[in-house]
Design a protein around this motif. Structure first.
Motif, PDB file in Angstrom:
ATOM      1  N   MET A  35       0.825  -1.199   0.000  1.00 22.64           N
ATOM      2  CA  MET A  35       0.000   0.000   0.000  1.00 22.64           C
ATOM      3  C   MET A  35       0.862   1.252   0.000  1.00 22.64           C
ATOM      4  O   MET A  35       1.909   1.295   0.621  1.00 22.64           O
ATOM      5  CB  MET A  35      -0.876   0.017   1.252  1.00 22.64           C
ATOM      6  CG  MET A  35      -2.221  -0.570   1.097  1.00 22.64           C
ATOM      7  SD  MET A  35      -3.142  -0.238   2.619  1.00 22.64           S
ATOM      8  CE  MET A  35      -4.687   0.067   1.855  1.00 22.64           C
ATOM      9  N   ALA A  36       0.381   2.279  -0.659  1.00 21.94           N
ATOM     10  CA  ALA A  36       1.149   3.514  -0.764  1.00 21.94           C
ATOM     11  C   ALA A  36       1.257   4.238   0.574  1.00 21.94           C
ATOM     12  O   ALA A  36       2.211   4.957   0.823  1.00 21.94           O
ATOM     13  CB  ALA A  36       0.511   4.432  -1.797  1.00 21.94           C
ATOM     14  N   ASP A  37       0.260   4.067   1.445  1.00 18.57           N
ATOM     15  CA  ASP A  37       0.264   4.794   2.705  1.00 18.57           C
ATOM     16  C   ASP A  37       0.793   3.968   3.869  1.00 18.57           C
ATOM     17  O   ASP A  37       0.489   4.247   5.015  1.00 18.57           O
ATOM     18  CB  ASP A  37      -1.142   5.311   3.016  1.00 18.57           C
ATOM     19  CG  ASP A  37      -1.501   6.482   2.124  1.00 18.57           C
ATOM     20  OD1 ASP A  37      -0.596   7.014   1.470  1.00 18.57           O
ATOM     21  OD2 ASP A  37      -2.675   6.853   2.087  1.00 18.57           O
ATOM     22  N   GLU A  38       1.554   2.915   3.555  1.00 20.05           N
ATOM     23  CA  GLU A  38       2.224   2.153   4.606  1.00 20.05           C
ATOM     24  C   GLU A  38       3.717   2.382   4.481  1.00 20.05           C
ATOM     25  O   GLU A  38       4.239   2.520   3.389  1.00 20.05           O
ATOM     26  CB  GLU A  38       1.892   0.661   4.488  1.00 20.05           C
ATOM     27  CG  GLU A  38       0.495   0.348   4.957  1.00 20.05           C
ATOM     28  CD  GLU A  38       0.262  -1.141   5.112  1.00 20.05           C
ATOM     29  OE1 GLU A  38       1.178  -1.926   4.800  1.00 20.05           O
ATOM     30  OE2 GLU A  38      -0.831  -1.503   5.547  1.00 20.05           O
ATOM     31  N   ALA A  39       4.386   2.406   5.609  1.00 26.36           N
ATOM     32  CA  ALA A  39       5.801   2.748   5.601  1.00 26.36           C
ATOM     33  C   ALA A  39       6.565   1.931   6.622  1.00 26.36           C
ATOM     34  O   ALA A  39       5.989   1.339   7.522  1.00 26.36           O
ATOM     35  CB  ALA A  39       5.955   4.239   5.920  1.00 26.36           C
ATOM     36  N   VAL A  40       7.865   1.934   6.452  1.00 28.42           N
ATOM     37  CA  VAL A  40       8.779   1.403   7.458  1.00 28.42           C
ATOM     38  C   VAL A  40       9.275   2.616   8.244  1.00 28.42           C
ATOM     39  O   VAL A  40       9.797   3.569   7.665  1.00 28.42           O
ATOM     40  CB  VAL A  40       9.966   0.665   6.804  1.00 28.42           C
ATOM     41  CG1 VAL A  40      10.980   0.239   7.854  1.00 28.42           C
ATOM     42  CG2 VAL A  40       9.476  -0.517   5.998  1.00 28.42           C
ATOM     43  N   VAL A  41       9.051   2.588   9.552  1.00 29.56           N
ATOM     44  CA  VAL A  41       9.462   3.706  10.415  1.00 29.56           C
ATOM     45  C   VAL A  41      10.354   3.140  11.516  1.00 29.56           C
ATOM     46  O   VAL A  41       9.979   2.186  12.193  1.00 29.56           O
ATOM     47  CB  VAL A  41       8.233   4.415  11.033  1.00 29.56           C
ATOM     48  CG1 VAL A  41       8.672   5.525  11.977  1.00 29.56           C
ATOM     49  CG2 VAL A  41       7.322   4.972   9.941  1.00 29.56           C
ATOM     50  N   THR A  42      11.516   3.725  11.673  1.00 30.13           N
ATOM     51  CA  THR A  42      12.404   3.339  12.770  1.00 30.13           C
ATOM     52  C   THR A  42      12.169   4.299  13.924  1.00 30.13           C
ATOM     53  O   THR A  42      12.233   5.513  13.754  1.00 30.13           O
ATOM     54  CB  THR A  42      13.880   3.398  12.340  1.00 30.13           C
ATOM     55  OG1 THR A  42      14.058   2.523  11.220  1.00 30.13           O
ATOM     56  CG2 THR A  42      14.806   2.961  13.469  1.00 30.13           C
ATOM     57  N   VAL A  43      11.868   3.722  15.083  1.00 31.23           N
ATOM     58  CA  VAL A  43      11.628   4.523  16.281  1.00 31.23           C
ATOM     59  C   VAL A  43      12.836   4.360  17.196  1.00 31.23           C
ATOM     60  O   VAL A  43      13.182   3.243  17.585  1.00 31.23           O
ATOM     61  CB  VAL A  43      10.339   4.071  17.006  1.00 31.23           C
ATOM     62  CG1 VAL A  43      10.151   4.853  18.300  1.00 31.23           C
ATOM     63  CG2 VAL A  43       9.129   4.244  16.092  1.00 31.23           C
ATOM     64  N   ARG A  44      13.486   5.470  17.511  1.00 31.80           N
ATOM     65  CA  ARG A  44      14.637   5.455  18.413  1.00 31.80           C
ATOM     66  C   ARG A  44      14.126   5.754  19.818  1.00 31.80           C
ATOM     67  O   ARG A  44      13.757   6.874  20.125  1.00 31.80           O
ATOM     68  CB  ARG A  44      15.644   6.503  17.957  1.00 31.80           C
ATOM     69  CG  ARG A  44      16.938   6.474  18.741  1.00 31.80           C
ATOM     70  CD  ARG A  44      17.888   7.525  18.274  1.00 31.80           C
ATOM     71  NE  ARG A  44      18.440   7.205  16.966  1.00 31.80           N
ATOM     72  CZ  ARG A  44      19.421   7.908  16.394  1.00 31.80           C
ATOM     73  NH1 ARG A  44      19.926   8.959  17.002  1.00 31.80           N
ATOM     74  NH2 ARG A  44      19.880   7.562  15.215  1.00 31.80           N
ATOM     75  N   LEU A  45      14.083   4.721  20.656  1.00 29.63           N
ATOM     76  CA  LEU A  45      13.643   4.888  22.041  1.00 29.63           C
ATOM     77  C   LEU A  45      14.782   5.524  22.825  1.00 29.63           C
ATOM     78  O   LEU A  45      15.840   4.922  22.982  1.00 29.63           O
ATOM     79  CB  LEU A  45      13.273   3.533  22.645  1.00 29.63           C
ATOM     80  CG  LEU A  45      12.192   2.734  21.914  1.00 29.63           C
ATOM     81  CD1 LEU A  45      12.059   1.351  22.524  1.00 29.63           C
ATOM     82  CD2 LEU A  45      10.868   3.470  21.950  1.00 29.63           C
ATOM     83  N   VAL A  46      14.580   6.745  23.310  1.00 26.70           N
ATOM     84  CA  VAL A  46      15.645   7.476  24.005  1.00 26.70           C
ATOM     85  C   VAL A  46      15.370   7.453  25.505  1.00 26.70           C
ATOM     86  O   VAL A  46      14.405   8.033  25.981  1.00 26.70           O
ATOM     87  CB  VAL A  46      15.729   8.938  23.511  1.00 26.70           C
ATOM     88  CG1 VAL A  46      16.850   9.673  24.238  1.00 26.70           C
ATOM     89  CG2 VAL A  46      15.927   8.994  22.007  1.00 26.70           C
ATOM     90  N   ARG A  47      16.241   6.746  26.238  1.00 27.98           N
ATOM     91  CA  ARG A  47      16.122   6.681  27.699  1.00 27.98           C
ATOM     92  C   ARG A  47      16.913   7.798  28.360  1.00 27.98           C
ATOM     93  O   ARG A  47      16.539   8.296  29.401  1.00 27.98           O
ATOM     94  CB  ARG A  47      16.672   5.339  28.206  1.00 27.98           C
ATOM     95  CG  ARG A  47      15.728   4.203  28.044  1.00 27.98           C
ATOM     96  CD  ARG A  47      14.955   3.887  29.298  1.00 27.98           C
ATOM     97  NE  ARG A  47      15.791   3.488  30.409  1.00 27.98           N
ATOM     98  CZ  ARG A  47      15.652   3.977  31.631  1.00 27.98           C
ATOM     99  NH1 ARG A  47      14.736   4.858  31.899  1.00 27.98           N
ATOM    100  NH2 ARG A  47      16.418   3.562  32.605  1.00 27.98           N
TER     101      ARG A  47
END
Length: 125
Positions: A1-13
């Protein structure tokens, strides 16, 4: 789908100790609100294998775009302290309206920690 993406989330502690963990999310719907995505990430990290317990229960509450595919990266080791007005995601906007596209990397952190670090940006070793 065009509106789906791979997103990397950087959890910052910790900004001072450069304590963060990147977590990749695939099939992210860019039409969902930032709040819905934050809730999804918070639910997901509680059971994601390989994530140390301190990252699972931290009170994250803010997301900011770190960089996007084919864009320039910051020299800051955790994330840039610039352009908060453009890069911090507004909770009621959709991810797409906030500027998130495929292969975007966002930081997820506690706004109070960020404010303290931004007032005195020093690293502890």
């Amino acid at each position: 789908m065009a509106d789906e993406a791979v997103v990397t989330v950087r959890l910052v502690r910790s900004f001072e100790h450069r304590n963060f963990k990147p977590v990749v999310f695939r099939g992210v719907c860019l039409d969902q609100t930032v709040r819905d995505f934050m809730d999804h990430v918070l639910n997901e990290i509680t059971s994601r294998p390989g994530l140390p317990p301190p990252f699972r229960k931290y009170p994250y509450d803010t997301m900011k775009i770190i960089h996007q595919a084919h864009g320039a990266k910051t020299n800051e080791l955790v994330m840039s302290l610039e352009d908060d007005d453009k890069l911090i995601l507004q909770i009621d906007q959709s991810l797409k309206a906030s500027g998130v596209v495929n292969e975007t990397e966002v930081a997820f952190f506690r706004s109070q920690d960020y404010g303290l670090y931004k007032a005195n940006p020093s690293s502890a070793w």
